[in-house]
Scaffold this active site. Structure first.
Site, PDB file in Angstrom:
ATOM      1  N   LYS A  12       0.871  -1.186   0.000  1.00 40.36           N
ATOM      2  CA  LYS A  12       0.000   0.000   0.000  1.00 40.36           C
ATOM      3  C   LYS A  12       0.899   1.224   0.000  1.00 40.36           C
ATOM      4  O   LYS A  12       1.724   1.403   0.895  1.00 40.36           O
ATOM      5  CB  LYS A  12      -0.904  -0.010   1.241  1.00 40.36           C
ATOM      6  CG  LYS A  12      -2.060   0.946   1.143  1.00 40.36           C
ATOM      7  CD  LYS A  12      -3.038   0.585   0.022  1.00 40.36           C
ATOM      8  CE  LYS A  12      -4.306  -0.065   0.511  1.00 40.36           C
ATOM      9  NZ  LYS A  12      -5.128  -0.591  -0.599  1.00 40.36           N
ATOM     10  N   THR A  57      -3.231  -5.588   0.315  1.00 42.37           N
ATOM     11  CA  THR A  57      -2.684  -4.250   0.606  1.00 42.37           C
ATOM     12  C   THR A  57      -3.592  -3.522   1.594  1.00 42.37           C
ATOM     13  O   THR A  57      -3.126  -2.708   2.393  1.00 42.37           O
ATOM     14  CB  THR A  57      -2.493  -3.414  -0.671  1.00 42.37           C
ATOM     15  OG1 THR A  57      -3.750  -3.129  -1.255  1.00 42.37           O
ATOM     16  CG2 THR A  57      -1.604  -4.134  -1.676  1.00 42.37           C
ATOM     17  N   ARG A 174     -12.780  17.325  16.867  1.00 37.66           N
ATOM     18  CA  ARG A 174     -12.169  16.813  15.640  1.00 37.66           C
ATOM     19  C   ARG A 174     -10.884  17.574  15.358  1.00 37.66           C
ATOM     20  O   ARG A 174     -10.626  18.614  15.965  1.00 37.66           O
ATOM     21  CB  ARG A 174     -13.132  16.967  14.455  1.00 37.66           C
ATOM     22  CG  ARG A 174     -13.405  18.419  14.095  1.00 37.66           C
ATOM     23  CD  ARG A 174     -14.227  18.589  12.817  1.00 37.66           C
ATOM     24  NE  ARG A 174     -14.414  20.006  12.535  1.00 37.66           N
ATOM     25  CZ  ARG A 174     -14.995  20.483  11.444  1.00 37.66           C
ATOM     26  NH1 ARG A 174     -15.460  19.667  10.520  1.00 37.66           N
ATOM     27  NH2 ARG A 174     -15.103  21.785  11.248  1.00 37.66           N
ATOM     28  N   GLN A 218     -16.164  27.686   8.543  1.00 36.40           N
ATOM     29  CA  GLN A 218     -16.707  28.980   8.129  1.00 36.40           C
ATOM     30  C   GLN A 218     -16.581  29.997   9.265  1.00 36.40           C
ATOM     31  O   GLN A 218     -16.201  31.159   9.049  1.00 36.40           O
ATOM     32  CB  GLN A 218     -18.195  28.826   7.741  1.00 36.40           C
ATOM     33  CG  GLN A 218     -18.438  28.085   6.430  1.00 36.40           C
ATOM     34  CD  GLN A 218     -18.569  26.577   6.572  1.00 36.40           C
ATOM     35  OE1 GLN A 218     -17.995  25.963   7.484  1.00 36.40           O
ATOM     36  NE2 GLN A 218     -19.312  25.961   5.675  1.00 36.40           N
ATOM     37  N   HIS A 246      -9.495  17.198   5.517  1.00 36.14           N
ATOM     38  CA  HIS A 246     -10.179  16.263   6.418  1.00 36.14           C
ATOM     39  C   HIS A 246      -9.210  15.254   7.040  1.00 36.14           C
ATOM     40  O   HIS A 246      -8.365  14.684   6.348  1.00 36.14           O
ATOM     41  CB  HIS A 246     -11.265  15.499   5.662  1.00 36.14           C
ATOM     42  CG  HIS A 246     -12.279  16.390   5.015  1.00 36.14           C
ATOM     43  ND1 HIS A 246     -13.093  17.232   5.740  1.00 36.14           N
ATOM     44  CD2 HIS A 246     -12.604  16.589   3.723  1.00 36.14           C
ATOM     45  CE1 HIS A 246     -13.888  17.899   4.904  1.00 36.14           C
ATOM     46  NE2 HIS A 246     -13.607  17.533   3.682  1.00 36.14           N
TER      47      HIS A 246
HETATM   48  O1  LIG Z   1     -16.374  23.153   9.154  1.00 36.94           O
HETATM   49  C1  LIG Z   1     -17.021  22.494   8.324  1.00 36.94           C
HETATM   50  N1  LIG Z   1     -17.860  23.126   7.476  1.00 36.94           N
HETATM   51  C2  LIG Z   1     -18.608  22.471   6.557  1.00 36.94           C
HETATM   52  O2  LIG Z   1     -19.372  23.094   5.767  1.00 36.94           O
HETATM   53  C3  LIG Z   1     -18.476  21.073   6.501  1.00 36.94           C
HETATM   54  N2  LIG Z   1     -19.059  20.123   5.734  1.00 36.94           N
HETATM   55  C4  LIG Z   1     -18.545  18.936   6.117  1.00 36.94           C
HETATM   56  O3  LIG Z   1     -18.835  17.825   5.595  1.00 36.94           O
HETATM   57  N3  LIG Z   1     -17.658  19.109   7.138  1.00 36.94           N
HETATM   58  C5  LIG Z   1     -17.607  20.428   7.396  1.00 36.94           C
HETATM   59  N4  LIG Z   1     -16.891  21.148   8.288  1.00 36.94           N
END
Ligand SMILES: O=c1[nH]c(=O)c2[nH]c(=O)[nH]c2[nH]1
Length: 298
Positions: A12, A57, A174, A218, A246
């Site tokens: 992998k 893998t 997170r 945001q 992510h």
């Molecule tokens: O801070 C975030 N804003 C989003 O608009 C969004 N959409 C998502 O899937 N994760 C997140 N996280």
């Protein structure tokens, strides 16, 4: 003339592993790319498609994540642990090559002290400016790109609508990571200490990212823009583009392991892309359309 299988290996490539050591309020972050390759008596799969000797893998990737649960340590030791596991556990696997690279993160400085859980990646950053002079008017739009930052806690995301296509779990803790592109328009083209202004804006962006408890990227974007406008009167308007890099919690439960926000898969793409303008009330959004026309990202 006969045809035969020559040297071969498989594994992998580029498992993106991020671990957070959360033992106490000061988090320790590790960010690795791990590529596994296994060698051995692998004629059967190549010649007949019989996979009895093939450690998938996918299994190799899972092993990397599961082993990371115990801590990564030095990358040399982690690589040796993995190599010894693969060669020691499967009869037909007689060799292993592990390629590891580690991506550096530094703690963000807040008020002169290193922050507990907010980091920035050294390098890859550029300072930019776009000067437009047309019909006797001039604008300076300066900025930065590639300011990569991460906080290992202090970020939540919940309360969003759910429909039949929504699978994302709500979270109150997170990893939040992004590579900031910022461009700001100065209200004047002279009398500005460009260098000092840049340094202060950059510092404000970093400190706000680190200290603002985030309920969405945001919200963080707006707070960063707002902080710049509050601190820097020479700035008329700031535009930010922030990809949501992510970090997915790896499900270690199939291996009998818990994962309390310690082991993450750092996904490359797709990524959320959060973009926004923050401006002063008395500043119409399109007042300087020519200054912004065709700039990358905006
Ligand atoms: O801070 C975030 N804003 C989003 O608009 C969004 N959409 C998502 O899937 N994760 C997140 N996280």
């Amino acid at each position: 003339m006969g045809i035969t299988l020559g040297p071969n290996q498989y594994g992998k490539a580029e498992v993106r592993l991020v671990t957070v050591d959360r033992d106490g309020p000061v988090h320790h972050l590790r960010d690795l790319t791990v590529s596994t390759s296994l060698r051995g008596s692998l004629e059967r799969t190549h010649l007949t498609g019989d996979n009895a000797d093939v450690v998938a893998t996918d299994t190799q990737k899972n092993t990397v994540y599961a082993f990371a649960k115990d801590g990564v340590g030095e990358i040399e030791d982690f690589a040796l642990r993995l190599a010894e596991h693969f060669t020691g556990s499967f009869e037909h696997i007689t060799g292993a090559r592990m390629l590891l690279s580690e991506h550096a993160w530094n703690r963000i400085d807040v008020g002169g002290s290193p922050h507990d859980h907010a980091f920035s990646r050294p390098g890859g950053e550029e300072r930019t400016t776009a000067v437009t002079l047309q019909d006797g008017k001039a604008w300076v739009v300066s900025g930065l790109t590639g300011l990569t930052v991460l906080k290992s806690t202090g970020s939540e995301f919940h309360g969003f609508p759910r429909d039949r296509y929504t699978t994302l779990a709500e979270t109150d803790d997170r990893i939040l990571a992004t590579a900031v592109t910022a461009r700001w328009r100065y209200s004047a083209t002279s009398g500005v200490d460009w260098s000092r202004s840049f340094d202060e804006i950059r510092r404000t962006l970093l400190e706000t990212f680190a200290t603002k408890h985030s309920l969405s990227l945001q919200q963080t974007l707006y707070a960063m823009g707002e902080a710049v406008l509050e601190a820097r009167p020479e700035v008329a308007e700031i535009r930010l583009a922030m990809p949501n890099k992510h970090h997915f919690l790896v499900d270690l439960s199939p291996f009998g392991l818990s994962n309390e926000n310690e082991v993450f898969h750092a996904a490359d793409r797709p990524y959320g892309l959060i973009e926004g303008t923050v401006l002063r009330d008395d500043e119409p959004a399109d007042a300087a359309g020519l200054a912004w026309y065709s700039l990358p990202e905006f």
